[in-house]
Design a protein around this motif. Structure first.
Motif, short mmCIF file in Angstrom:
data_model
loop_
_atom_site.label_atom_id
_atom_site.label_comp_id
_atom_site.label_asym_id
_atom_site.label_seq_id
_atom_site.Cartn_x
_atom_site.Cartn_y
_atom_site.Cartn_z
N VAL A 1 26.28 -74.68 -33.96
CA VAL A 1 26.72 -76.00 -34.40
C VAL A 1 25.62 -76.61 -35.25
N SER A 2 25.87 -76.76 -36.54
CA SER A 2 24.93 -77.41 -37.44
C SER A 2 25.70 -77.97 -38.63
N LYS A 3 25.04 -78.81 -39.42
CA LYS A 3 25.76 -79.50 -40.50
C LYS A 3 26.14 -78.56 -41.64
N ASN A 4 25.56 -77.36 -41.72
CA ASN A 4 25.90 -76.44 -42.79
C ASN A 4 26.75 -75.26 -42.33
N THR A 5 27.09 -75.22 -41.04
CA THR A 5 27.99 -74.18 -40.55
C THR A 5 29.39 -74.71 -40.27
N GLY A 6 29.54 -76.04 -40.16
CA GLY A 6 30.85 -76.60 -39.89
C GLY A 6 30.79 -78.09 -39.63
N PHE A 7 31.86 -78.64 -39.09
CA PHE A 7 31.94 -80.08 -38.85
C PHE A 7 32.87 -80.33 -37.67
N TRP A 8 32.75 -81.52 -37.07
CA TRP A 8 33.63 -81.90 -35.97
C TRP A 8 34.99 -82.29 -36.53
N LEU A 9 36.03 -81.63 -36.07
CA LEU A 9 37.39 -81.85 -36.56
C LEU A 9 37.97 -83.09 -35.88
N HIS A 10 37.48 -84.25 -36.30
CA HIS A 10 37.74 -85.49 -35.57
C HIS A 10 39.15 -86.03 -35.76
N TYR A 11 39.87 -85.57 -36.77
CA TYR A 11 41.18 -86.13 -37.05
C TYR A 11 42.33 -85.29 -36.47
N ALA A 12 42.03 -84.21 -35.78
CA ALA A 12 43.06 -83.32 -35.23
C ALA A 12 43.22 -83.56 -33.73
N TYR A 13 44.47 -83.56 -33.28
CA TYR A 13 44.77 -83.80 -31.87
C TYR A 13 45.65 -82.69 -31.30
N GLY A 14 45.64 -81.51 -31.92
CA GLY A 14 46.54 -80.44 -31.51
C GLY A 14 46.16 -79.75 -30.22
N ILE A 15 44.87 -79.75 -29.86
CA ILE A 15 44.42 -79.13 -28.61
C ILE A 15 44.44 -80.21 -27.53
N VAL A 16 45.26 -79.99 -26.52
CA VAL A 16 45.46 -81.01 -25.48
C VAL A 16 45.47 -80.33 -24.11
#
Length: 469
Positions: free
Chosen positions: A361-376
């Motif tokens: 987890v780092s700023k150049n490997t990806g990002f937090w998918l904050h707008y998705a709610y599909g995993i519940v």
């Protein structure tokens, strides 16, 4: 000048007398609720009560706190819109790292006030564990701590511990604390000592077998199933748009064959499937059909194939998902396009070391998918209470946000949305159908563009392209 001063003095007296009148009125209306405080017998009018009330203001203040919590807004804040939830996500902390999605850095080292707070809360929780009769084994180790800021209620903590005795039946202990704005210090709320817990029903709708699906099954077998095959139930809903309900040649379908092979390799696992014939893929409809195959009121997990998951994450689900109380919407870490990362690292060598980790987890490997709610993750009874998915949504996206709104609207259920380092979305190519509705098409394009690269990686490639012109 004197007239101005006199006017201000009169205004101040009016405000002061009005305030005293309101306090007296409030106390008289609440007199039947106050315990341990009695008004003088001569106190029949508001004006005659003011002196006594001010003299006993400290005592009244203590008693008023017992009348109704709502006077102090100690009830939880409930967002009225999905956008409001983004600012109240849970923060994930360990003794070394701070995971959160507000800033550009998805993970930073734990220092300063955050380290001090984690140490204080850990010490407070350990004292509770040492005195709790529910926890037999007191030798525990902090795994992580979830912290939530509520603008009305205060700060809420969920502290997860690992039992260091590997032979013990109880494998983890969770302590829940609250620090209300009124109280000022942490208050014990709950302690839970847990073993494997309830069965988790993993529900997945499928349209066809792809390499992504087979790789997902391989990851499940190696990381989860071989360690605890009886803690899960897999429910696959298979769409077969080119078959009819009365078609006898469905068993030759490659998706069904793959599921049966998966079951043959793992005979100790409860695996079920249902086929949906003569219908195009619809995620919301598929999940709703999968829910119908869950016979008891157990935990259900709506999952996608493009994920890496760990055993720790499933433990966290069992601890944090509570019937009639809490529903979990994890915020997953989504990987950038690895090919773009590789090209940009050739232009900037220091980037190579960061990308070597691969799944970090780092700023150049990806990002937090904050707008998705599909995993519940939630109990079946809470799914039914919320009203389930809107099954008539066609095409890509929209069903997850609609369901999230329904859960947020429940008065007696808390929504826990938190970043989680133990679940990661693996990058894959994406295409957006131009025939989608306008809002769905814009959502698809936005999701696709964000998954390509970090600002540094995109900037390196852009500058390189400009220099070649």
């Amino acid at each position: 000048m004197l007239e101005s001063v006199a006017g201000k003095s009169i205004a101040f007296n009016v405000v002061f007398l009005t305030l005293g009148w309101l306090v007296a009125d409030f106390a008289l209306q609440s007199q039947h609720k106050l315990t341990g405080f009695s008004f003088p017998s001569a106190c029949n009018e508001k004006s005659s009560c003011s002196k006594e009330i001010f003299q006993k203001s400290a005592e009244v203040d203590q008693e008023i706190r017992k009348i109704e919590k709502s006077f102090y807004r100690t009830y939880p804040y409930r967002p009225s819109h999905v956008d409001e939830d983004v600012t109240r996500r849970w923060r994930l902390l360990t003794f070394k790292l701070n995971y959160e999605m507000i800033n550009y850095e998805p993970r930073i080292g734990l220092n300063g006030m955050w380290r001090k707070e984690v140490e204080q809360i850990d010490q407070f929780a350990r004292n509770i564990i040492s005195k709790s009769a529910e926890v037999v084994n007191k030798d525990v180790k902090l795994v992580d701590l979830f912290r939530h800021d509520d603008p009305y209620q205060g700060v809420q903590y969920i502290i997860n511990y690992k039992n260091m005795d590997e032979k013990a039946d109880v494998i983890s202990t969770t302590v829940e604390l609250e620090r209300n704005f009124v109280a000022g210090k942490p208050l014990f709320k709950e302690v839970v000592a847990s073993g494997d817990g309830d069965v988790i029903n993993i529900i997945m709708p499928l349209s066809k077998v792809t390499d992504r699906f087979t790789r997902f099954l391989d990851r499940l077998e190696s990381a989860i199933i071989r360690k605890n095959p009886r803690g899960f139930r897999f429910i696959f809903v298979i769409f077969q748009p080119h078959h009819r309900d009365d078609d006898d040649v469905v068993d030759d379908d490659v998706t069904i064959v793959t599921v049966k092979q998966f079951h043959a390799r793992n005979p100790g696992v409860d695996i079920r499937y249902k086929r949906i014939a003569d219908r195009e893929f619809n995620r919301a409809f598929g999940l709703d059909e999968g829910v119908k195959l869950v016979e008891k009121d157990e935990i259900m997990l709506f999952l996608d194939v493009d994920l890496t998951i760990t055993e720790e994450w499933f433990k966290r689900i069992r601890l944090n998902v509570i019937r009639n109380k809490r529903v979990l919407f994890p915020v997953i870490f989504s990987q950038f396009d690895p090919e773009i990362g590789e090209k940009s690292s050739q232009l900037y060598p220091p980037l190579k070391e960061e990308l070597k980790v691969g799944d970090g987890v780092s700023k150049n490997t990806g990002f937090w998918l904050h707008y998705a709610y599909g995993i519940v993750a939630l109990y079946k009874s809470d799914y039914i209470k919320a009203g389930g998915f809107k099954t008539d949504i066609e095409g890509w996206g929209g069903e997850d946000v609609d369901f999230f709104k329904k859960v947020v609207a429940l008065d007696d259920v808390e929504v826990m949305t938190s970043v989680d380092r133990d679940i990661m979305h693996i990058y894959h190519g994406r295409t957006c159908d131009v025939t989608l509705a306008a809002d769905q098409y814009m959502m698809c394009i936005g999701a696709w563009s964000e998954t390509l690269a970090s600002q540094l990686e995109a900037g390196l490639l852009y500058n390189d392209d400009e220099n070649r012109k």
